[in-house]
Motif scaffolding. Structure first.
Motif, PDB file in Angstrom:
ATOM      1  N   GLN A 104       9.085  17.939 -12.982  1.00  0.00           N
ATOM      2  CA  GLN A 104       9.267  16.586 -13.518  1.00  0.00           C
ATOM      3  C   GLN A 104      10.482  15.911 -12.899  1.00  0.00           C
ATOM      4  OE1 GLN A 104       9.498  17.328 -17.701  1.00  0.00           O
ATOM      5  NE2 GLN A 104       7.337  17.858 -17.903  1.00  0.00           N
ATOM      6  N   LEU A 105      11.544  16.679 -12.720  1.00  0.00           N
ATOM      7  CA  LEU A 105      12.772  16.128 -12.151  1.00  0.00           C
ATOM      8  C   LEU A 105      12.564  15.696 -10.706  1.00  0.00           C
ATOM      9  CD1 LEU A 105      15.717  15.609 -12.991  1.00  0.00           C
ATOM     10  CD2 LEU A 105      16.294  17.844 -12.019  1.00  0.00           C
ATOM     11  N   ALA A 106      11.696  16.419  -9.996  1.00  0.00           N
ATOM     12  CA  ALA A 106      11.412  16.057  -8.600  1.00  0.00           C
ATOM     13  C   ALA A 106      10.719  14.709  -8.511  1.00  0.00           C
ATOM     14  CB  ALA A 106      10.557  17.137  -7.946  1.00  0.00           C
ATOM     15  N   SER A 107      10.114  14.255  -9.604  1.00  0.00           N
ATOM     16  CA  SER A 107       9.455  12.946  -9.591  1.00  0.00           C
ATOM     17  C   SER A 107      10.459  11.818  -9.389  1.00  0.00           C
ATOM     18  CB  SER A 107       8.676  12.731 -10.890  1.00  0.00           C
ATOM     19  OG  SER A 107       9.549  12.580 -12.001  1.00  0.00           O
ATOM     20  N   ILE A 108      11.740  12.078  -9.675  1.00  0.00           N
ATOM     21  CA  ILE A 108      12.766  11.056  -9.433  1.00  0.00           C
ATOM     22  C   ILE A 108      12.819  10.713  -7.944  1.00  0.00           C
ATOM     23  CG2 ILE A 108      15.258  10.579  -9.522  1.00  0.00           C
ATOM     24  CD1 ILE A 108      15.414  12.309 -12.012  1.00  0.00           C
ATOM     25  N   PHE A 109      12.603  11.711  -7.097  1.00  0.00           N
ATOM     26  CA  PHE A 109      12.596  11.482  -5.651  1.00  0.00           C
ATOM     27  C   PHE A 109      11.494  10.493  -5.265  1.00  0.00           C
ATOM     28  CE2 PHE A 109      11.058  12.869  -1.389  1.00  0.00           C
ATOM     29  CZ  PHE A 109      12.172  12.524  -0.653  1.00  0.00           C
ATOM     30  N   ALA A 110      10.291  10.710  -5.823  1.00  0.00           N
ATOM     31  CA  ALA A 110       9.178   9.798  -5.548  1.00  0.00           C
ATOM     32  C   ALA A 110       9.450   8.423  -6.137  1.00  0.00           C
ATOM     33  CB  ALA A 110       7.886  10.371  -6.110  1.00  0.00           C
ATOM     34  N   GLY A 111       9.999   8.398  -7.354  1.00  0.00           N
ATOM     35  CA  GLY A 111      10.324   7.129  -7.976  1.00  0.00           C
ATOM     36  C   GLY A 111      11.365   6.352  -7.185  1.00  0.00           C
ATOM     37  N   ALA A 112      12.344   7.080  -6.651  1.00  0.00           N
ATOM     38  CA  ALA A 112      13.383   6.448  -5.847  1.00  0.00           C
ATOM     39  C   ALA A 112      12.798   5.868  -4.558  1.00  0.00           C
ATOM     40  CB  ALA A 112      14.481   7.459  -5.520  1.00  0.00           C
ATOM     41  N   ALA A 132       9.680   4.788  -4.209  1.00  0.00           N
ATOM     42  CA  ALA A 132       8.891   3.610  -4.585  1.00  0.00           C
ATOM     43  C   ALA A 132       9.796   2.403  -4.839  1.00  0.00           C
ATOM     44  CB  ALA A 132       8.047   3.922  -5.822  1.00  0.00           C
ATOM     45  N   ILE A 133      10.859   2.621  -5.623  1.00  0.00           N
ATOM     46  CA  ILE A 133      11.784   1.522  -5.935  1.00  0.00           C
ATOM     47  C   ILE A 133      12.494   1.043  -4.669  1.00  0.00           C
ATOM     48  CG2 ILE A 133      13.881   0.888  -7.198  1.00  0.00           C
ATOM     49  CD1 ILE A 133      12.984   2.886  -9.368  1.00  0.00           C
ATOM     50  N   GLY A 134      12.876   1.989  -3.817  1.00  0.00           N
ATOM     51  CA  GLY A 134      13.559   1.641  -2.576  1.00  0.00           C
ATOM     52  C   GLY A 134      12.718   0.743  -1.692  1.00  0.00           C
ATOM     53  N   ARG A 135      11.403   0.998  -1.632  1.00  0.00           N
ATOM     54  CA  ARG A 135      10.532   0.159  -0.800  1.00  0.00           C
ATOM     55  C   ARG A 135      10.356  -1.234  -1.399  1.00  0.00           C
ATOM     56  NH1 ARG A 135       6.451   5.026   1.241  1.00  0.00           N
ATOM     57  NH2 ARG A 135       8.025   5.863   2.677  1.00  0.00           N
ATOM     58  N   LEU A 136      10.295  -1.305  -2.712  1.00  0.00           N
ATOM     59  CA  LEU A 136      10.178  -2.609  -3.362  1.00  0.00           C
ATOM     60  C   LEU A 136      11.455  -3.428  -3.155  1.00  0.00           C
ATOM     61  CD1 LEU A 136       8.439  -1.542  -6.708  1.00  0.00           C
ATOM     62  CD2 LEU A 136       7.396  -2.743  -4.779  1.00  0.00           C
ATOM     63  N   VAL A 137      12.615  -2.775  -3.325  1.00  0.00           N
ATOM     64  CA  VAL A 137      13.894  -3.465  -3.132  1.00  0.00           C
ATOM     65  C   VAL A 137      14.059  -3.885  -1.669  1.00  0.00           C
ATOM     66  CG1 VAL A 137      16.406  -3.188  -3.183  1.00  0.00           C
ATOM     67  CG2 VAL A 137      15.012  -2.317  -5.071  1.00  0.00           C
ATOM     68  N   ALA A 138      13.659  -3.002  -0.765  1.00  0.00           N
ATOM     69  CA  ALA A 138      13.787  -3.315   0.664  1.00  0.00           C
ATOM     70  C   ALA A 138      12.964  -4.549   1.032  1.00  0.00           C
ATOM     71  CB  ALA A 138      13.352  -2.121   1.498  1.00  0.00           C
ATOM     72  N   ILE A 159       0.839  -1.206   0.000  1.00  0.00           N
ATOM     73  CA  ILE A 159       0.000   0.000   0.000  1.00  0.00           C
ATOM     74  C   ILE A 159       0.874   1.256   0.000  1.00  0.00           C
ATOM     75  CG2 ILE A 159      -1.715   1.316   1.291  1.00  0.00           C
ATOM     76  CD1 ILE A 159      -2.856  -1.142  -0.065  1.00  0.00           C
ATOM     77  N   GLU A 160       1.946   1.252   0.805  1.00  0.00           N
ATOM     78  CA  GLU A 160       2.849   2.406   0.830  1.00  0.00           C
ATOM     79  C   GLU A 160       3.590   2.544  -0.503  1.00  0.00           C
ATOM     80  OE1 GLU A 160       3.210   4.778   2.887  1.00  0.00           O
ATOM     81  OE2 GLU A 160       2.261   4.122   4.744  1.00  0.00           O
ATOM     82  N   GLY A 161       3.884   1.414  -1.153  1.00  0.00           N
ATOM     83  CA  GLY A 161       4.502   1.476  -2.480  1.00  0.00           C
ATOM     84  C   GLY A 161       3.574   2.108  -3.497  1.00  0.00           C
ATOM     85  N   ILE A 162       2.280   1.757  -3.443  1.00  0.00           N
ATOM     86  CA  ILE A 162       1.281   2.367  -4.329  1.00  0.00           C
ATOM     87  C   ILE A 162       1.171   3.857  -4.036  1.00  0.00           C
ATOM     88  CG2 ILE A 162      -1.201   2.451  -4.831  1.00  0.00           C
ATOM     89  CD1 ILE A 162      -1.157  -0.634  -4.431  1.00  0.00           C
ATOM     90  N   LEU A 184      17.980  10.950  -5.513  1.00  0.00           N
ATOM     91  CA  LEU A 184      18.201   9.532  -5.224  1.00  0.00           C
ATOM     92  C   LEU A 184      18.330   9.249  -3.731  1.00  0.00           C
ATOM     93  CD1 LEU A 184      20.609   8.444  -8.100  1.00  0.00           C
ATOM     94  CD2 LEU A 184      18.135   8.188  -7.942  1.00  0.00           C
ATOM     95  N   ILE A 185      18.390  10.300  -2.921  1.00  0.00           N
ATOM     96  CA  ILE A 185      18.375  10.102  -1.471  1.00  0.00           C
ATOM     97  C   ILE A 185      17.106   9.358  -1.061  1.00  0.00           C
ATOM     98  CG2 ILE A 185      17.244  12.302  -0.934  1.00  0.00           C
ATOM     99  CD1 ILE A 185      19.003  12.504   1.539  1.00  0.00           C
ATOM    100  N   GLY A 186      16.047   9.518  -1.886  1.00  0.00           N
ATOM    101  CA  GLY A 186      14.784   8.831  -1.607  1.00  0.00           C
ATOM    102  C   GLY A 186      14.912   7.317  -1.609  1.00  0.00           C
ATOM    103  N   PHE A 187      15.843   6.776  -2.413  1.00  0.00           N
ATOM    104  CA  PHE A 187      16.026   5.323  -2.484  1.00  0.00           C
ATOM    105  C   PHE A 187      16.461   4.760  -1.138  1.00  0.00           C
ATOM    106  CE2 PHE A 187      18.726   1.598  -3.169  1.00  0.00           C
ATOM    107  CZ  PHE A 187      17.878   0.784  -3.904  1.00  0.00           C
ATOM    108  N   PHE A 188      17.374   5.462  -0.481  1.00  0.00           N
ATOM    109  CA  PHE A 188      17.884   4.994   0.807  1.00  0.00           C
ATOM    110  C   PHE A 188      16.941   5.362   1.955  1.00  0.00           C
ATOM    111  CE2 PHE A 188      21.626   5.724  -1.926  1.00  0.00           C
ATOM    112  CZ  PHE A 188      22.100   4.416  -1.973  1.00  0.00           C
TER     113      PHE A 188
END
Length: 415
Positions: A253-261, A263-269, A135-138, A323-327
């Motif tokens: 648009q570039l700030a969306s990388i933070f949100a994407g990071a 989302a991906i970070g939670r899936l990888v975690a 749910i948090e990933g969504i 990309l700080i969002g990934f960690f």
């Protein structure tokens, strides 16, 4: 089939709130450009959002189980639909204060309801953690989508143009779809015998939770995490526009990388947690966050992206900072899951109320503090500030881990 319908209802609701809540950074940038206000003045929008979440959570957390989660969610979605339809016809800064206050109050209801419903349908810690992370990933997919939805209405034209407000008609439609998905979801109300004997008793029980040492250190950790996330996430579009000199639409648009990071970070975690402990993962993430801040921010000096036409042309440093969002990603849902799984099901609505209250206070503090330093000093100074709560989180997460071990040992001894 019933479980799938419930999950769809929860996911749709969280998706639309993700877009609305995290649009505050975009709206702050547009308010500065369109209404000619200062950064400090614009930063109050975060306060209208987060303080309304905090106050309303505190007031209604113990009441929601009594009226039923489904009814509460429908009221929240209905209120947001109405305010989204009103915003474009007024086009004044004060209406955004009202907008984010309504969104904040409605999200307080939604988050308490969603977390509590997850506790109903997930019958063990692993299933709870998996569904909560899903749910948090969504939610993060919604955040990512929101940047592109808003940027498609904004463009790179006249700063004072308010035609971008038409985005709220689209958002009203999306919230309406979420309303329908919840309406047809078989969400159950909690059993009366599991509830406290009175509303006042329920409120006191919620306050009593905050006095437990484990809950207290968890609340501090949640506060610090959201302080970092909102400080970075809210001001990243403005950082891109005013520090890196990128066009408005590209900045968003570039700030969306933070949100994407995130989302991906939670899936990888979610996958990494099959092999390593949650504490080791969180400590590694915090160290990586601090390292990325120290590495990337010096690269953002003396960049002029005013001639950039798309996100594919931006300087390398502009890609690295989000990309700080990934960690950062695993911290919040994992800490929440560990805390909620340690409580009985009937306590989870009250605990979620405390989570929402102190998360909201952390978000407001982070945004206003970042905006103030951004205005008085520079964007680089404001983002360097994140190193302070990162260091404090290292200490609080370590203490939280020690306390969870003590609680587990006590349970084993009692059994």
């Amino acid at each position: 089939m019933n479980l799938l319908r419930i999950i769809i209802g929860l996911a749709c609701s969280y998706f639309v709130f993700a877009i609305l809540l995290n649009s505050v950074g975009t709206v702050i940038l547009q308010a500065i450009n369109s209404f000619d206000i200062t950064k400090t003045h614009a930063s109050v929008l975060e306060g209208y959002k987060d303080l309304s979440i905090a106050v309303f959570s505190f007031v209604v957390a113990s009441f929601i189980p009594r009226v039923g989660y489904k009814f509460a969610m429908l009221v929240a979605l209905g209120a947001v639909t109405l305010i989204c339809l009103v915003v474009p016809s007024i086009a004044q800064f004060y209406v955004f204060k009202l907008l984010f206050a309504v969104i904040g109050c409605s999200f307080a209801i939604m988050k308490i309801s969603v977390y509590s419903v997850i506790g109903q349908v997930a019958n063990n810690a692993n299933k709870h953690s998996a569904l909560l992370n899903t749910i948090e990933g969504i939610f993060m997919v919604g955040v990512l989508s929101g940047y592109w939805v808003f940027s498609s209405f904004i463009g790179s034209g006249n700063d004072s143009d308010t035609s971008w407000l038409n985005v709220y008609y689209l958002l009203a439609g999306l919230v309406g779809i979420a309303f329908i998905s919840v309406l047809f979801s078989p969400i159950q109300s909690p059993q009366k015998e599991t509830l406290p004997s009175s509303q006042w008793r329920a409120f006191l029980d919620m306050l009593a939770l905050a006095y437990k040492p484990l809950v207290l250190i968890f609340i501090i950790s949640a506060f610090l995490y959201v302080l970092i996330e909102q400080g970075v996430g809210t001001w990243l579009p403005t950082f891109n526009n005013q520090v890196l000199k990128l066009p408005v639409d590209v900045s968003i648009q570039l700030a969306s990388i933070f949100a994407g990071a995130l989302a991906i970070g939670r899936l990888v975690a979610g996958q990494l947690l099959r092999f390593i402990g949650w504490y080791s993962l969180l400590i590694g993430c915090l160290v990586a966050m601090a390292g990325l801040v120290l590495l990337v921010l010096p690269l953002t000096h003396n960049i002029d992206g005013s001639q950039v036409q798309s996100v594919f042309d931006v300087p390398f440093a502009a890609y690295m900072l989000p990309l700080i969002g990934f960690f950062m990603a695993p911290l919040y849902p994992l800490l929440n899951s560990v805390m909620l799984s340690a409580l009985a099901a009937h306590q989870q609505a009250a605990m979620t109320g405390l989570i929402v209250v102190f998360s909201a206070l952390g978000g407001t503090t982070g945004s206003i503090l970042t905006g103030f330093i951004f205005d008085r000093f520079s964007g680089q100074h404001a983002f360097y500030l994140t190193l302070v709560p990162i260091c404090l989180l290292l200490a609080s997460v370590t203490l939280f881990k020690k306390m969870t071990l003590d609680v587990s040992a006590k349970k084993v001894k009692e059994s």
